[in-house]
Design an enzyme around this catalytic site. Structure first.
Site, mmCIF file in Angstrom:
data_model
loop_
_atom_site.group_PDB
_atom_site.id
_atom_site.type_symbol
_atom_site.label_atom_id
_atom_site.label_comp_id
_atom_site.label_asym_id
_atom_site.label_seq_id
_atom_site.Cartn_x
_atom_site.Cartn_y
_atom_site.Cartn_z
ATOM 1 N N SER A 133 -9.215 -48.581 55.988
ATOM 2 C CA SER A 133 -7.952 -48.556 56.369
ATOM 3 C C SER A 133 -7.858 -50.149 56.621
ATOM 4 O O SER A 133 -8.995 -50.840 57.045
ATOM 5 C CB SER A 133 -7.551 -47.932 57.859
ATOM 6 O OG SER A 133 -6.529 -48.369 58.391
ATOM 7 N N TYR A 143 -9.022 -45.109 66.430
ATOM 8 C CA TYR A 143 -8.966 -45.045 64.974
ATOM 9 C C TYR A 143 -9.377 -46.214 64.303
ATOM 10 O O TYR A 143 -10.095 -46.421 63.498
ATOM 11 C CB TYR A 143 -7.514 -44.809 64.686
ATOM 12 C CG TYR A 143 -7.227 -44.730 63.183
ATOM 13 C CD1 TYR A 143 -7.392 -43.255 62.285
ATOM 14 C CD2 TYR A 143 -6.784 -45.837 62.326
ATOM 15 C CE1 TYR A 143 -7.146 -43.240 61.177
ATOM 16 C CE2 TYR A 143 -6.530 -45.765 61.039
ATOM 17 C CZ TYR A 143 -6.896 -44.436 60.332
ATOM 18 O OH TYR A 143 -6.275 -44.453 58.957
HETATM 19 P P1 NAD Z 1 -4.460 -36.169 55.561
HETATM 20 O O1 NAD Z 1 -4.406 -35.821 56.706
HETATM 21 O O2 NAD Z 1 -3.622 -35.609 54.494
HETATM 22 O O3 NAD Z 1 -6.043 -36.132 55.046
HETATM 23 C C1 NAD Z 1 -7.103 -36.011 55.854
HETATM 24 C C2 NAD Z 1 -7.889 -34.730 55.621
HETATM 25 O O4 NAD Z 1 -9.201 -34.790 56.272
HETATM 26 C C3 NAD Z 1 -7.463 -33.790 55.478
HETATM 27 O O5 NAD Z 1 -7.180 -32.889 54.349
HETATM 28 C C4 NAD Z 1 -8.096 -32.874 56.810
HETATM 29 O O6 NAD Z 1 -8.060 -31.460 56.534
HETATM 30 C C5 NAD Z 1 -9.487 -33.610 56.510
HETATM 31 N N1 NAD Z 1 -10.296 -33.376 57.726
HETATM 32 C C6 NAD Z 1 -9.948 -33.538 58.961
HETATM 33 N N2 NAD Z 1 -10.910 -33.356 59.658
HETATM 34 C C7 NAD Z 1 -11.916 -32.891 59.079
HETATM 35 C C8 NAD Z 1 -13.375 -32.739 59.128
HETATM 36 N N3 NAD Z 1 -13.728 -32.437 60.551
HETATM 37 N N4 NAD Z 1 -14.121 -32.131 58.050
HETATM 38 C C9 NAD Z 1 -13.535 -32.319 57.146
HETATM 39 N N5 NAD Z 1 -12.382 -32.577 56.769
HETATM 40 C C10 NAD Z 1 -11.700 -33.001 57.584
HETATM 41 O O7 NAD Z 1 -4.335 -38.086 55.628
HETATM 42 P P2 NAD Z 1 -4.516 -39.060 54.584
HETATM 43 O O8 NAD Z 1 -3.587 -39.997 54.834
HETATM 44 O O9 NAD Z 1 -4.709 -38.326 53.149
HETATM 45 O O10 NAD Z 1 -5.929 -39.569 55.062
HETATM 46 C C11 NAD Z 1 -7.056 -39.595 54.226
HETATM 47 C C12 NAD Z 1 -8.004 -40.865 54.529
HETATM 48 O O11 NAD Z 1 -7.346 -41.763 54.389
HETATM 49 C C13 NAD Z 1 -8.479 -40.810 56.220
HETATM 50 O O12 NAD Z 1 -9.624 -41.186 56.193
HETATM 51 C C14 NAD Z 1 -7.319 -41.675 56.715
HETATM 52 O O13 NAD Z 1 -7.965 -42.385 57.782
HETATM 53 C C15 NAD Z 1 -7.255 -42.812 55.533
HETATM 54 N N6 NAD Z 1 -6.225 -43.770 55.581
HETATM 55 C C16 NAD Z 1 -5.027 -43.059 55.448
HETATM 56 C C17 NAD Z 1 -3.697 -44.107 55.283
HETATM 57 C C18 NAD Z 1 -2.369 -43.567 55.383
HETATM 58 O O14 NAD Z 1 -1.331 -44.575 55.383
HETATM 59 N N7 NAD Z 1 -2.052 -42.232 54.931
HETATM 60 C C19 NAD Z 1 -3.865 -45.398 55.527
HETATM 61 C C20 NAD Z 1 -5.105 -45.998 55.558
HETATM 62 C C21 NAD Z 1 -6.453 -45.010 55.489
#
Ligand code: NAD
Length: 265
Positions: free
Chosen positions: A155, A168
């Protein structure tokens, strides 16, 4: 997105947290680029199965595996099942992540441990299992010029501090150093390890930051490009990092898209 359906032909990929958001988009795009894909999910079985069905309908190869990435026994079982079904792994996208926000002095140990456990320890556990298989198998020149590729989801908060999200931001800072350390250690074995560090992307994890015009306007003040990202922006980077087109890219954190703070830090 339109990569060649032969770009990753013959390669086997595992995407964690692939039942929604960024992970789902990456899994779908790896599949349309020719990879056979394991959709890891934690609790969204129906959503994961729908993605598998869609990939198969488009003549791709996929199946779903339930596992909590923070649990060592479940991660090991997931890899065993993948190796049993697909024979090997070429691409790991370690994407699963959560947020559990709180003011620092009110943050409970459970909130801290949950985020560090899934976001950081989960990536360590998955990367270690993938690396074992990459080292066992080595390079298969007909598949890829790397012995394996690991892509960690970080991130912009790997470098930008974030009040109210100390768990986080710490987890993502940890991923940044873990990724570079593993890349250095595994580079002599032709294993590439990189991360993607997204800015704000429209997904369920940060819905409250963009789902009203007021919230989105506030968020856009942080983003020089004046656009909130889409999951496809991240999927394109992941497919490139998984392919031989990025063969000389190792130990890098690919920020997509930078924030004002990030430019001055
Ligand atoms: P999201 O909530 O759609 O995806 C997160 C996924 O992780 C979900 O499918 C959830 O079921 C899964 N998950 C949670 N706990 C788990 C576990 N214990 N075991 C297996 N799977 C698990 O959100 P997203 O934005 O798609 O996030 C995906 C990644 O991107 C994350 O690592 C997040 O930190 C990172 N990220 C997102 C953003 C953003 O703006 N959306 C920005 C920077 C980083």
């Amino acid at each position: 997105m339109s990569y060649s359906p032969y770009l990753l032909k013959g390669q086997k990929a595992l995407v964690t947290g692939a039942s929604s958001g960024i992970g789902e988009a990456i899994a779908r795009n790896l599949a349309s680029s020719g990879a056979a894909v394991v959709i890891n999910y934690h609790s969204e079985a129906q959503e994961a199965q729908k993605i598998v069905d869609d990939i198969k309908t488009a003549n791709g190869e996929a199946f779903a595996i339930q596992a909590d990435v923070s649990k060592e026994d479940q991660v090991k079982a997931m890899f065993s099942k993948m190796l049993q079904e697909f024979g090997t792994i070429d691409i790991l996208v370690s994407n699963a992540g959560i947020q559990k926000d709180s003011a620092f002095i009110d943050m409970t140990l459970d909130q801290w441990n949950a985020v560090i456990g899934i976001n950081l320890t989960g990536q360590f556990l998955c990367a270690r299992e993938a690396a074992k298989e990459f080292l066992r198998r080595g390079v298969k020149p007909d598949i890829s010029c790397a012995a394996g590729k690991i892509i960690c989801m970080s991130s912009v908060h790997q470098v930008i501090p974030w009040a109210g999200h100390v768990n986080y931001a710490t987890s993502k800072g940890g991923i940044n150093m873990m990724m570079q350390s593993i890349a250095q250690e595994l580079a002599p074995h032709k294993i590439r390890v990189n991360s993607i560090a997204p800015g704000a992307i429209k997904t369920p994890i940060n819905k409250s930051a963009w789902d009203t015009p007021e919230a989105e306007a506030k968020l856009l003040q942080l983003i020089p490009a004046k656009r909130v990202g889409d999951v496809e922006d991240i999927a394109k980077a992941a497919v490139w990092l998984a392919s031989d087109d990025s063969d000389y890219v190792n130990g890098t954190y690919n920020t997509i898209c930078r924030w004002w703070y990030d430019f001055v830090s």
